[in-house]
Scaffold this motif. Structure first.
Motif, PDB file in Angstrom:
ATOM      1  N   THR A  99       0.844  -1.200   0.000  1.00 39.66           N
ATOM      2  CA  THR A  99       0.000   0.000   0.000  1.00 39.66           C
ATOM      3  C   THR A  99       0.878   1.247   0.000  1.00 39.66           C
ATOM      4  O   THR A  99       2.109   1.177   0.153  1.00 39.66           O
ATOM      5  CB  THR A  99      -0.883   0.049   1.254  1.00 39.66           C
ATOM      6  N   ALA A 101       0.970   3.405   2.407  1.00 39.58           N
ATOM      7  CA  ALA A 101       1.604   3.452   3.730  1.00 39.58           C
ATOM      8  C   ALA A 101       2.787   2.480   3.798  1.00 39.58           C
ATOM      9  O   ALA A 101       3.841   2.812   4.347  1.00 39.58           O
ATOM     10  CB  ALA A 101       0.587   3.126   4.816  1.00 39.58           C
ATOM     11  N   SER A 119       3.883   4.698  11.728  1.00 35.78           N
ATOM     12  CA  SER A 119       2.537   5.106  11.334  1.00 35.78           C
ATOM     13  C   SER A 119       2.397   6.630  11.397  1.00 35.78           C
ATOM     14  O   SER A 119       1.859   7.257  10.477  1.00 35.78           O
ATOM     15  CB  SER A 119       1.527   4.423  12.249  1.00 35.78           C
ATOM     16  N   VAL A 122       4.370   8.159   8.561  1.00 37.01           N
ATOM     17  CA  VAL A 122       3.687   7.995   7.269  1.00 37.01           C
ATOM     18  C   VAL A 122       2.634   9.089   7.100  1.00 37.01           C
ATOM     19  O   VAL A 122       2.562   9.728   6.050  1.00 37.01           O
ATOM     20  CB  VAL A 122       3.057   6.580   7.149  1.00 37.01           C
ATOM     21  N   ASP A 123       1.832   9.328   8.146  1.00 31.65           N
ATOM     22  CA  ASP A 123       0.807  10.380   8.065  1.00 31.65           C
ATOM     23  C   ASP A 123       1.449  11.745   7.815  1.00 31.65           C
ATOM     24  O   ASP A 123       0.965  12.529   7.002  1.00 31.65           O
ATOM     25  CB  ASP A 123      -0.010  10.433   9.357  1.00 31.65           C
ATOM     26  N   ILE A 126       2.570  11.905   4.218  1.00 27.89           N
ATOM     27  CA  ILE A 126       1.421  12.023   3.308  1.00 27.89           C
ATOM     28  C   ILE A 126       0.983  13.485   3.243  1.00 27.89           C
ATOM     29  O   ILE A 126       0.722  14.028   2.171  1.00 27.89           O
ATOM     30  CB  ILE A 126       0.277  11.083   3.765  1.00 27.89           C
ATOM     31  N   ARG A 133      -4.884  11.576   3.041  1.00 28.02           N
ATOM     32  CA  ARG A 133      -4.744  10.477   3.997  1.00 28.02           C
ATOM     33  C   ARG A 133      -5.648   9.310   3.655  1.00 28.02           C
ATOM     34  O   ARG A 133      -5.356   8.172   4.014  1.00 28.02           O
ATOM     35  CB  ARG A 133      -5.034  10.974   5.411  1.00 28.02           C
ATOM     36  N   SER A 134      -6.738   9.604   2.950  1.00 29.35           N
ATOM     37  CA  SER A 134      -7.657   8.519   2.550  1.00 29.35           C
ATOM     38  C   SER A 134      -6.998   7.586   1.529  1.00 29.35           C
ATOM     39  O   SER A 134      -7.509   6.501   1.260  1.00 29.35           O
ATOM     40  CB  SER A 134      -8.940   9.108   1.968  1.00 29.35           C
ATOM     41  N   HIS A 135      -5.868   7.991   0.971  1.00 28.62           N
ATOM     42  CA  HIS A 135      -5.159   7.138   0.008  1.00 28.62           C
ATOM     43  C   HIS A 135      -4.151   6.202   0.669  1.00 28.62           C
ATOM     44  O   HIS A 135      -3.473   5.431  -0.006  1.00 28.62           O
ATOM     45  CB  HIS A 135      -4.422   8.009  -1.028  1.00 28.62           C
ATOM     46  N   ARG A 136      -4.058   6.312   1.987  1.00 28.92           N
ATOM     47  CA  ARG A 136      -3.088   5.553   2.769  1.00 28.92           C
ATOM     48  C   ARG A 136      -3.050   4.056   2.442  1.00 28.92           C
ATOM     49  O   ARG A 136      -1.986   3.454   2.362  1.00 28.92           O
ATOM     50  CB  ARG A 136      -3.475   5.714   4.237  1.00 28.92           C
ATOM     51  N   ASP A 137      -4.238   3.468   2.275  1.00 26.59           N
ATOM     52  CA  ASP A 137      -4.304   2.023   2.103  1.00 26.59           C
ATOM     53  C   ASP A 137      -4.511   1.590   0.650  1.00 26.59           C
ATOM     54  O   ASP A 137      -4.796   0.441   0.377  1.00 26.59           O
ATOM     55  CB  ASP A 137      -5.421   1.441   2.989  1.00 26.59           C
ATOM     56  N   VAL A 151       4.160   9.626  -3.778  1.00 27.78           N
ATOM     57  CA  VAL A 151       4.498   8.526  -2.867  1.00 27.78           C
ATOM     58  C   VAL A 151       5.999   8.245  -2.941  1.00 27.78           C
ATOM     59  O   VAL A 151       6.660   8.036  -1.925  1.00 27.78           O
ATOM     60  CB  VAL A 151       3.688   7.245  -3.192  1.00 27.78           C
TER      61      VAL A 151
END
Ligand code: ATP
Ligand code: MG
Length: 261
Positions: A99, A101, A119, A122-123, A126, A133-137, A151
């Motif tokens: 992903t 993340a 974690s 990563v935030d 981003i 942040r909704s693209h994290r996964d 990314v």
């Protein structure tokens, strides 16, 4: 250039991949100062990627020396070296099965950082590269080309490197996205006091983003300097490379009156 010890220094570096073939790099000497943003420009096969890969010891020189932070890279543990340098690959190079993340956090994870810390980092990244942040996964194939490049930049910055090497980071993007990403990266470079070497095919992009430009041709460094210095180069190839942005600037000046009239 200032007299401080360079962060990256190539001294008479030569590299051949195959006997009897032209050298990929031929007697290249180049210094990159701390805090500098250097662009490397040149045609396909001129040795740009080879130059970059030597700095984090993905390859080793046949002759000459490459120093990073003053140390001959031959004497530095290559894994440690690579984890201390951010690298944005030509055409993204994200892990397709990981992903967003996962990709961004890979180096801190390899360095053994605690899960919570990764974690949070990563935030932070981003936000920094202005992804959502909704693209994290999401997986790389679920992103646009520009998002993937963001990314790639976030991943390169994850372990807080002082040096970032970028191989045509904004290559296959539309001009507006390319411009926005370039400007965003330039701000990160400045704010974090990074030292950046960025490869590009595009002389206009190089001149607009970088402090200095190095011009490669057939494995040789044919010129290096600021826009002003390059404009005084007597090298015919450099003149050729400068012609396009010059013509474009002139045409645009005529087509786009700056007062909006
Ligand atoms: N691993 C390798 N094995 C054999 N030859 C190689 C290898 N890597 C690069 N070369 C050769 O070395 C030369 C320089 O390659 P390099 O990848 O540095 O060019 P480049 O300037 O990055 O080109 P491009 O703009 O197309 O990415 C080329 O002739 C290439 O074929
Ligand atoms: Mg290349």
């Amino acid at each position: 250039m200032n007299n401080a010890a360079p962060l990256i220094a190539y001294e008479n570096v030569g590299k051949s991949f195959e006997q009897g073939r032209a050298k990929a790099l031929d007697d290249v000497s180049l210094r990159v100062a701390a805090g500098e943003f250097l662009a490397v420009v040149g045609g396909s096969g001129s040795g740009k990627t080879t130059l970059l890969r030597l700095a984090n010891r993905l390859i080793t020189p046949d002759s000459g020396t490459v120093r990073v932070h003053g140390d001959d890279v031959r004497n530095v543990d290559p894994i440690r070296l690579r984890r201390s340098i951010g690298y944005v690959f030509q055409s993204g190079g994200l892990f397709p099965h990981m992903t967003v993340a996962g990709n961004i956090g890979i180096t801190p994870r390899l360095l053994g950082a605690p899960v919570q810390e990764i974690s949070a980092r990563v935030d932070e990244l981003i936000d920094l590269v202005r992804l959502e942040r909704s693209h994290r996964d999401r997986f790389p194939h679920e992103l646009s080309g520009g998002q993937r490049q963001r990314v790639g930049v976030a991943r390169a910055l994850a372990a807080k490197p002082k040096i970032v090497l970028m191989d045509e980071p904004f290559g296959a993007l539309d001009p507006l996205t390319r411009d926005a990403l370039g400007e965003d990266y330039r701000a990160l470079h400045r704010n974090f006091g990074l030292t950046t070497v960025m490869i590009t095919h595009d002389m206009a992009e190089a001149l607009l983003l970088a402090d200095r430009v190095a011009v490669m041709r057939a494995g040789r460094l044919v010129a290096q300097g600021t826009a002003r210095e390059l404009s005084q180069s007597t090298d015919a190839y450099v003149g050729e490379l400068l012609n396009t942005p010059r013509r474009q600037a002139e045409r645009l000046r005529q087509l786009l009156p700056m007062d909006g009239a």
